[in-house]
Design an enzyme around this catalytic site. Sequence first.
Site, short mmCIF file in Angstrom:
data_model
loop_
_atom_site.label_atom_id
_atom_site.label_comp_id
_atom_site.label_asym_id
_atom_site.label_seq_id
_atom_site.Cartn_x
_atom_site.Cartn_y
_atom_site.Cartn_z
CB SER A 522 -8.14 -7.75 5.22
OG SER A 522 -7.87 -7.14 6.45
CG HIS A 635 -5.43 -3.07 4.46
ND1 HIS A 635 -4.75 -4.26 4.52
CD2 HIS A 635 -6.67 -3.34 4.94
CE1 HIS A 635 -5.52 -5.20 5.02
NE2 HIS A 635 -6.70 -4.67 5.28
#
Length: 671
Positions: A522, A635
């Site tokens: 991320s 994610h």
Amino acid sequence: MKSPGIDDIMQYRFLSQLKFSPAGGQSAHIVSQAKDDNGYRHELWLCSADGKLLRLAETGRQKLFAWEDADTLLFAAERCEKDRARKERGEVFTRFYRLCIHGGEAVFAFELGMSVMEIRPVEKGHWLVLGEYDRNRPAVDGLEPNEKEVRLAALRKDRDYQIIDEVPFWSNGRGFTNGLRRALYLYDEAANTLSMVSAAYQEVELYALSSCGRYIAGAGREMNGIYSEKATLWEYDRVLGTTTRLSVGRFHIRGVTYADGELLFSGAEGADYGLKENGGFYRVDRPSGFIHLLAGHDATIGLPVNSDCRLGGGTILKAQGEHLYFTSLLGYVCGLYRMHLDSGTIEAVYDEAGSMDCFDISGDTIRCISLAGQRLQELYALEEGVLERLSGYNEAAYENIWHATPVHHTITDQEGFVFDGWALLPQDYSPEKRYPAILHIHGGPKTAFGDEYFHEMQVWAAQGYVVLYCNPRGSDGRGDAFADIRGKYGGIDYKNLMQFLDEMLRVYPAIDSARLGVTGGSYGGFMTNWIIGHTNRFRCACSQRSISNWFSFTYISDIGYYFGTDQMQADAWKNPEKLWEHSPLRYADKVKTPTLFIHSDEDYRCWIPEGYQMYTALRLHGVEARMCVFHGENHELSRSGKPAHRRRRMVEILQWMNRYLRESGDQNEQE
């Protein structure tokens, strides 16, 4: 003595959703574990008043539950193949069962024609339900079987198409969300009726129910073609049947609760530090609606310390007696704090090293689920500032198994800011030997590492790597001024990381500076992309679920349209040069570092083209690169992805590091 291995994560148990009985004394929680069919088994457990543990339901499908009364639990489950077949045909429903905690089989209670996220009792036979509402989906409840099947068949055909008329149009972990809302309903069990109490254009992100059952508060963004950046706070009066909008577009709201019928919330206006500003605690007067600041709190509410060893959440904010209790990250510890409701004074209830992931309180009794003392999650009782462990779900993880102990360091940067870092040293570390090292960068950027248990970093240390990680500027735990790197990505944060690495090379001269790897996900993936474009000191890199281009991220990510503009302090029209200046893709022609890219094709937070772009750029410039794409993951791959996928991800990273960083004489690599 054995060392931590990649496959150990298949045996770990993860705890969540701790809830006391309405009568106090005993509590219930969920225990989750990987299972053979590439998913997770979820079980409902009871902890008695004297700390004895009992598994209540054994189907392995319980994730959602509520106490109905002191003796009865309500839980959601698909308990037969017929239910699962209905889901496969396109039906949307949630079935609930009652279970007496003193024994006996679960009994069917009722079915709701929606996907339910949470449920709470209001009074006997009446429930407050958080469920998903789809404005584009025609109802099928109550139809005759033939008519229902015709309508479901039409819906199945429509799966080939997606109409978009909102922003954002998708959400990480949920897929396309165009027209979907999380909404609050009141369910009357006897009448079998559902009544929506939130507005159809609102996304309910937080809610609370007063102890008397009269008032329901909700907070969330409103949709008017584009979701608002800040929340609307509203309250519904069950007696009058009226809704009052208390605050519209003023606050970023992080928590909502009631104390003796008074509405409290935590949040920030964002005037000084933007989207991620810490803020404070507020009380809403009734009936005037005036909002009072009770206390400022320059720390994040409810954010646990980074780890790959938790699955699910729980209570992080609750009023009890004269105090508001909450978890908060200060420094690198997520502890339990309380604010006096009259004076606004905040004091620590428990702030020892580790991460309190959730808690519940009944009278003077506090229980919590924590990563404490370098251990995996367990259930604890908190008495007079001391944790007493009640469970041993993960005891096997410590039986004759070596674990690296984090060595804490503090660094002062050139502007006088102090930040924290750690080193995990390999087993039998010797200053006379030479070791490769991996620099691990967390996501966020406003999150934090600590000294809690982190599985994959333990695996790296067990494989002979010195593992380095820190909380550079932009991280959480040291206040707004420290965390504020808006418009500065790749500047002061990059300098902090390089300063930390230099200091670790000085403190641990056994680290071979010619055998350094770097990785992160991320924001950590963004920073990995940035690093390889600005230095060649790393022999290899692994960029995970990254950002490479602020133009594409800002206008495609589910949070990009507000997160990207806030964090870059720019957009594509007012200051496009700044977006490009902070994009790692701009510097891809300078990269020499062999890089592995890991991405998931259902990651709508950092969408997969962010990885594709950087991978392609490196290949075009003659740099060795590899990309591993995980189908059906999002994610959260490293934290809650399918167990087999989590294993493959760790294998990919370790093999890539071993390929470039190992030398003869190092420990054997894991398969």
